[in-house]
Write a protein that holds these residues in place. Structure first.
Motif, short mmCIF file in Angstrom:
data_model
loop_
_atom_site.label_atom_id
_atom_site.label_comp_id
_atom_site.label_asym_id
_atom_site.label_seq_id
_atom_site.Cartn_x
_atom_site.Cartn_y
_atom_site.Cartn_z
N LEU A 108 67.77 65.03 69.69
CA LEU A 108 69.03 64.34 69.40
C LEU A 108 69.06 63.94 67.93
O LEU A 108 68.16 63.25 67.45
N HIS A 109 70.08 64.36 67.24
CA HIS A 109 70.28 63.97 65.85
C HIS A 109 71.00 62.62 65.86
O HIS A 109 72.16 62.53 66.25
N VAL A 110 70.31 61.58 65.44
CA VAL A 110 70.88 60.24 65.53
C VAL A 110 70.81 59.54 64.18
O VAL A 110 70.12 59.99 63.26
N GLY A 111 71.50 58.39 64.12
CA GLY A 111 71.40 57.54 62.95
C GLY A 111 69.99 56.99 62.83
O GLY A 111 69.21 56.98 63.76
N THR A 112 69.67 56.52 61.67
CA THR A 112 68.33 56.01 61.42
C THR A 112 68.40 54.65 60.76
O THR A 112 69.36 54.32 60.07
N ALA A 113 67.37 53.85 60.98
CA ALA A 113 67.31 52.53 60.38
C ALA A 113 66.80 52.56 58.95
O ALA A 113 66.58 51.53 58.35
N ASN A 114 66.61 53.76 58.38
CA ASN A 114 66.03 53.83 57.05
C ASN A 114 67.01 53.45 55.95
O ASN A 114 66.61 53.18 54.83
N ARG A 115 68.30 53.47 56.26
CA ARG A 115 69.25 52.99 55.27
C ARG A 115 69.09 51.48 55.11
O ARG A 115 68.92 50.77 56.07
N HIS A 116 69.16 51.00 53.89
CA HIS A 116 69.05 49.56 53.71
C HIS A 116 70.23 49.04 52.91
O HIS A 116 70.85 49.75 52.13
N THR A 117 70.56 47.79 53.16
CA THR A 117 71.73 47.15 52.54
C THR A 117 71.27 45.94 51.74
O THR A 117 71.65 44.82 52.02
N GLY A 118 70.43 46.18 50.75
CA GLY A 118 69.92 45.08 49.95
C GLY A 118 68.45 44.83 50.24
O GLY A 118 67.75 45.67 50.79
N PHE A 119 67.99 43.63 49.86
CA PHE A 119 66.58 43.29 50.03
C PHE A 119 66.44 41.91 50.66
O PHE A 119 67.37 41.10 50.67
N LYS A 120 65.26 41.67 51.21
CA LYS A 120 64.94 40.35 51.76
C LYS A 120 63.51 40.00 51.39
O LYS A 120 62.70 40.88 51.06
N ILE A 121 63.20 38.70 51.44
CA ILE A 121 61.87 38.22 51.12
C ILE A 121 61.09 38.00 52.41
O ILE A 121 61.58 37.35 53.34
N VAL A 122 59.91 38.58 52.49
CA VAL A 122 59.04 38.37 53.65
C VAL A 122 57.73 37.77 53.17
O VAL A 122 57.34 37.92 52.01
N LYS A 123 57.06 37.07 54.07
CA LYS A 123 55.77 36.47 53.76
C LYS A 123 54.70 37.07 54.66
O LYS A 123 54.94 37.28 55.85
N ASN A 124 53.54 37.32 54.10
CA ASN A 124 52.42 37.77 54.91
C ASN A 124 51.11 37.35 54.25
O ASN A 124 51.08 36.94 53.09
N ARG A 125 50.06 37.45 55.03
CA ARG A 125 48.72 37.09 54.53
C ARG A 125 47.88 38.37 54.46
O ARG A 125 47.98 39.24 55.31
N SER A 126 47.01 38.42 53.47
CA SER A 126 46.06 39.51 53.36
C SER A 126 44.76 39.06 54.01
O SER A 126 43.99 38.29 53.44
N LEU A 127 44.53 39.53 55.25
CA LEU A 127 43.36 39.11 56.01
C LEU A 127 42.20 40.10 55.93
O LEU A 127 41.09 39.78 56.38
N LYS A 128 42.44 41.26 55.37
CA LYS A 128 41.39 42.28 55.38
C LYS A 128 40.18 41.89 54.52
O LYS A 128 39.06 42.34 54.78
#
Length: 219
Positions: A108-128
């Protein structure tokens, strides 16, 4: 509902009400076990069912039997002939889960979530790179060990979460980064999370944009 569980008249009426909800939506795919055997061309329920779908602009794509007794029960509908090109490599093969029904699979040829409409700020920790020995030392020196724990389980959980969060803030502080803000693909509607896939005979809809990217979907 299916015509085996309700009268044919009621089934067709319910089906028409259902189709009317999607009369204005383009790029919609409908799949499922409808319990209407399209191989039984002389049955009135089959003729009425196909006429109803045709009147509302649906195109049926399955041409081979999908049941071990030769019936064409598991169907794939698109809204128009043009949208049928979004479905390719439709195959019917033995089903290891439901031995009486065959597995209908297609690309099935479908839409994809790869299109983006701007940016957002995310937080994460580097645990490695976190030193486990150092973490253990901090935990042993914390209030989780040195003080009498609360009697209330909720207070214990709060203390546990707060203490570990404070330790991680010291050893692996949160870092902010900017990532693309992505929308859900257009086929992902509000109904998707609430649909139960526990019933193998249920039918459901995918409201999709017909684009060039190819996904594989099993129905």
């Amino acid at each position: 509902s299916s015509p085996t569980k309700r009268t044919n008249t009621q089934f067709l009426s319910d089906m028409e009400d259902f189709l009317l909800k999607f009369s204005e939506k383009k790029g919609t795919l409908m799949i499922g076990d409808f319990n209407v055997d399209l191989n039984k061309h002389n049955q009135s329920i089959t003729q009425d069912f196909l006429c109803l779908l045709e009147d509302h602009g649906w195109v049926q794509l399955v041409r081979s039997p999908t049941h071990r007794e030769g019936g064409v029960l598991d169907l794939v509908f698109t809204r128009t002939t043009d949208e049928a090109s979004a479905v390719s490599e439709l195959n019917i093969e033995p089903n290891p889960v439901l031995p009486d029904h065959f597995l209908v699979s297609f690309h099935l040829h479908v839409g994809t979530a790869n299109r983006h409409t701007g940016f957002k700020i995310v937080k994460n920790r580097s645990l490695k790179d976190l030193d486990i020995d150092v973490l253990c030392q901090w935990v042993l020196a914390s209030s989780l060990v040195d003080v009498k724990l609360p009697d209330n389980i909720n207070d214990c959980l709060s203390l546990y979460n707060t203490t570990l969060r404070d330790i991680l803030d010291e050893l692996a502080p949160e870092m902010e980064r900017k990532v693309p803000k992505r929308d859900n693909p257009r086929w992902y509607t509000g109904e998707c999370p609430s649909r139960s896939f526990s019933d193998p005979h249920s039918s459901f809809l995918l409201s999709s944009a017909v684009v060039d990217e190819q996904d594989s979907f099993n129905g």
